[in-house]
Design a protein around this motif. Sequence first.
Motif, PDB file in Angstrom:
ATOM      1  N   UNK A  75       0.826  -1.204   0.000  1.00  0.00           N
ATOM      2  CA  UNK A  75       0.000   0.000   0.000  1.00  0.00           C
ATOM      3  C   UNK A  75       0.865   1.261   0.000  1.00  0.00           C
ATOM      4  N   UNK A  76       1.961   1.224   0.761  1.00  0.00           N
ATOM      5  CA  UNK A  76       2.837   2.401   0.853  1.00  0.00           C
ATOM      6  C   UNK A  76       3.550   2.645  -0.484  1.00  0.00           C
ATOM      7  N   UNK A  77       4.068   1.581  -1.078  1.00  0.00           N
ATOM      8  CA  UNK A  77       4.717   1.708  -2.385  1.00  0.00           C
ATOM      9  C   UNK A  77       3.753   2.199  -3.444  1.00  0.00           C
ATOM     10  N   UNK A  78       2.533   1.670  -3.398  1.00  0.00           N
ATOM     11  CA  UNK A  78       1.540   2.056  -4.407  1.00  0.00           C
ATOM     12  C   UNK A  78       1.132   3.522  -4.246  1.00  0.00           C
ATOM     13  N   UNK A  79       0.874   3.946  -3.023  1.00  0.00           N
ATOM     14  CA  UNK A  79       0.476   5.344  -2.817  1.00  0.00           C
ATOM     15  C   UNK A  79       1.629   6.296  -3.136  1.00  0.00           C
ATOM     16  N   UNK A  80       2.859   5.893  -2.808  1.00  0.00           N
ATOM     17  CA  UNK A  80       4.014   6.748  -3.118  1.00  0.00           C
ATOM     18  C   UNK A  80       4.203   6.890  -4.628  1.00  0.00           C
ATOM     19  N   UNK A  81       4.080   5.774  -5.368  1.00  0.00           N
ATOM     20  CA  UNK A  81       4.215   5.880  -6.829  1.00  0.00           C
ATOM     21  C   UNK A  81       3.026   6.624  -7.441  1.00  0.00           C
ATOM     22  N   UNK A  82       1.852   6.523  -6.839  1.00  0.00           N
ATOM     23  CA  UNK A  82       0.699   7.304  -7.317  1.00  0.00           C
ATOM     24  C   UNK A  82       0.985   8.795  -7.178  1.00  0.00           C
ATOM     25  N   UNK A  83       1.477   9.201  -6.021  1.00  0.00           N
ATOM     26  CA  UNK A  83       1.772  10.619  -5.796  1.00  0.00           C
ATOM     27  C   UNK A  83       2.886  11.092  -6.726  1.00  0.00           C
ATOM     28  N   UNK A  84       3.940  10.287  -6.844  1.00  0.00           N
ATOM     29  CA  UNK A  84       5.060  10.632  -7.724  1.00  0.00           C
ATOM     30  C   UNK A  84       4.587  10.784  -9.167  1.00  0.00           C
ATOM     31  N   UNK A  85       3.807   9.827  -9.627  1.00  0.00           N
ATOM     32  CA  UNK A  85       3.336   9.845 -11.013  1.00  0.00           C
ATOM     33  C   UNK A  85       2.408  11.030 -11.265  1.00  0.00           C
ATOM     34  N   UNK A  86       1.555  11.323 -10.290  1.00  0.00           N
ATOM     35  CA  UNK A  86       0.633  12.448 -10.425  1.00  0.00           C
ATOM     36  C   UNK A  86       1.405  13.764 -10.548  1.00  0.00           C
ATOM     37  N   UNK A  87       2.374  13.974  -9.681  1.00  0.00           N
ATOM     38  CA  UNK A  87       3.178  15.208  -9.717  1.00  0.00           C
ATOM     39  C   UNK A  87       4.017  15.250 -10.993  1.00  0.00           C
ATOM     40  N   UNK A  88       4.637  14.122 -11.342  1.00  0.00           N
ATOM     41  CA  UNK A  88       5.494  14.076 -12.531  1.00  0.00           C
ATOM     42  C   UNK A  88       4.712  14.350 -13.802  1.00  0.00           C
ATOM     43  N   UNK A  89       3.448  13.951 -13.835  1.00  0.00           N
ATOM     44  CA  UNK A  89       2.656  14.185 -15.047  1.00  0.00           C
ATOM     45  C   UNK A  89       2.442  15.680 -15.278  1.00  0.00           C
ATOM     46  N   UNK A  90       2.313  16.448 -14.204  1.00  0.00           N
ATOM     47  CA  UNK A  90       2.177  17.903 -14.363  1.00  0.00           C
ATOM     48  C   UNK A  90       3.501  18.524 -14.808  1.00  0.00           C
ATOM     49  N   UNK A  91       4.592  17.935 -14.354  1.00  0.00           N
ATOM     50  CA  UNK A  91       5.916  18.456 -14.690  1.00  0.00           C
ATOM     51  C   UNK A  91       6.320  18.098 -16.117  1.00  0.00           C
ATOM     52  N   UNK A  92       6.063  16.873 -16.520  1.00  0.00           N
ATOM     53  CA  UNK A  92       6.576  16.373 -17.797  1.00  0.00           C
ATOM     54  C   UNK A  92       5.582  16.475 -18.951  1.00  0.00           C
ATOM     55  N   UNK A  93       4.306  16.601 -18.645  1.00  0.00           N
ATOM     56  CA  UNK A  93       3.296  16.584 -19.719  1.00  0.00           C
ATOM     57  C   UNK A  93       2.354  17.783 -19.628  1.00  0.00           C
ATOM     58  N   UNK A  94       2.900  18.971 -19.476  1.00  0.00           N
ATOM     59  CA  UNK A  94       2.084  20.185 -19.343  1.00  0.00           C
ATOM     60  C   UNK A  94       1.531  20.583 -20.709  1.00  0.00           C
ATOM     61  N   UNK A  95       0.568  19.811 -21.179  1.00  0.00           N
ATOM     62  CA  UNK A  95       0.019  20.002 -22.524  1.00  0.00           C
ATOM     63  C   UNK A  95      -0.679  21.346 -22.678  1.00  0.00           C
ATOM     64  N   UNK A  96      -1.198  21.900 -21.599  1.00  0.00           N
ATOM     65  CA  UNK A  96      -1.914  23.165 -21.659  1.00  0.00           C
ATOM     66  C   UNK A  96      -0.976  24.340 -21.940  1.00  0.00           C
ATOM     67  N   UNK A  97       0.328  24.125 -21.812  1.00  0.00           N
ATOM     68  CA  UNK A  97       1.289  25.183 -22.083  1.00  0.00           C
ATOM     69  C   UNK A  97       1.900  25.067 -23.481  1.00  0.00           C
ATOM     70  N   UNK A  98       1.584  24.000 -24.194  1.00  0.00           N
ATOM     71  CA  UNK A  98       2.161  23.761 -25.518  1.00  0.00           C
ATOM     72  C   UNK A  98       1.263  24.377 -26.586  1.00  0.00           C
ATOM     73  N   UNK A  99       1.866  24.802 -27.697  1.00  0.00           N
ATOM     74  CA  UNK A  99       1.039  25.317 -28.790  1.00  0.00           C
ATOM     75  C   UNK A  99       0.171  24.200 -29.375  1.00  0.00           C
ATOM     76  N   UNK A 100      -1.003  24.586 -29.860  1.00  0.00           N
ATOM     77  CA  UNK A 100      -1.921  23.600 -30.441  1.00  0.00           C
ATOM     78  C   UNK A 100      -1.250  22.868 -31.591  1.00  0.00           C
TER      79      UNK A 100
END
Length: 136
Positions: A75-100
């Motif tokens: 449970x701890x590993x899963x929740x930690x990777x969930x949080x990491x992945x959630x934060x990383x997705x905003x960092x690495x895939x900020x599609x709203x800042x990219x041109x159409x």
Amino acid sequence: MSAAASRGIGWVPWLGLLALCSAYLQGPFCKLLNWQSALGEMRHFDLSPPGFFAVAVIVLELTCSAAILSGRFRWLGAFALAAFTFVASFLANAWWMAPAGPAQDMLMNGFFEHLGLAGAFVYVGWLDLRGPAHGG
């Protein structure tokens, strides 16, 4: 696998967990095999000092994957990777800042794929906390 079997999940669900963790096992090995690339990745995301963040990501991904696959503190590993992945997705895939265009579409796809991974990890952690009688 024996730890997984002792936690009562069987080999098919364990293979599913292995598939879910595959990117978090592959990534650290690539970083370790190509350290300069790992440092470049951290610099690309303005994470400083890059060496610290590269080591932190490697340790986080490997220990959390080991916890999930072994069943110890899954449970701890899963929740930690969930949080990491959630934060990383905003960092690495900020599609709203990219041109159409195609690049924005690719970032959007990556963002929602990572959101799905985070959701799957939350589900794994939630099942584990509920115990073996509930699929955990």
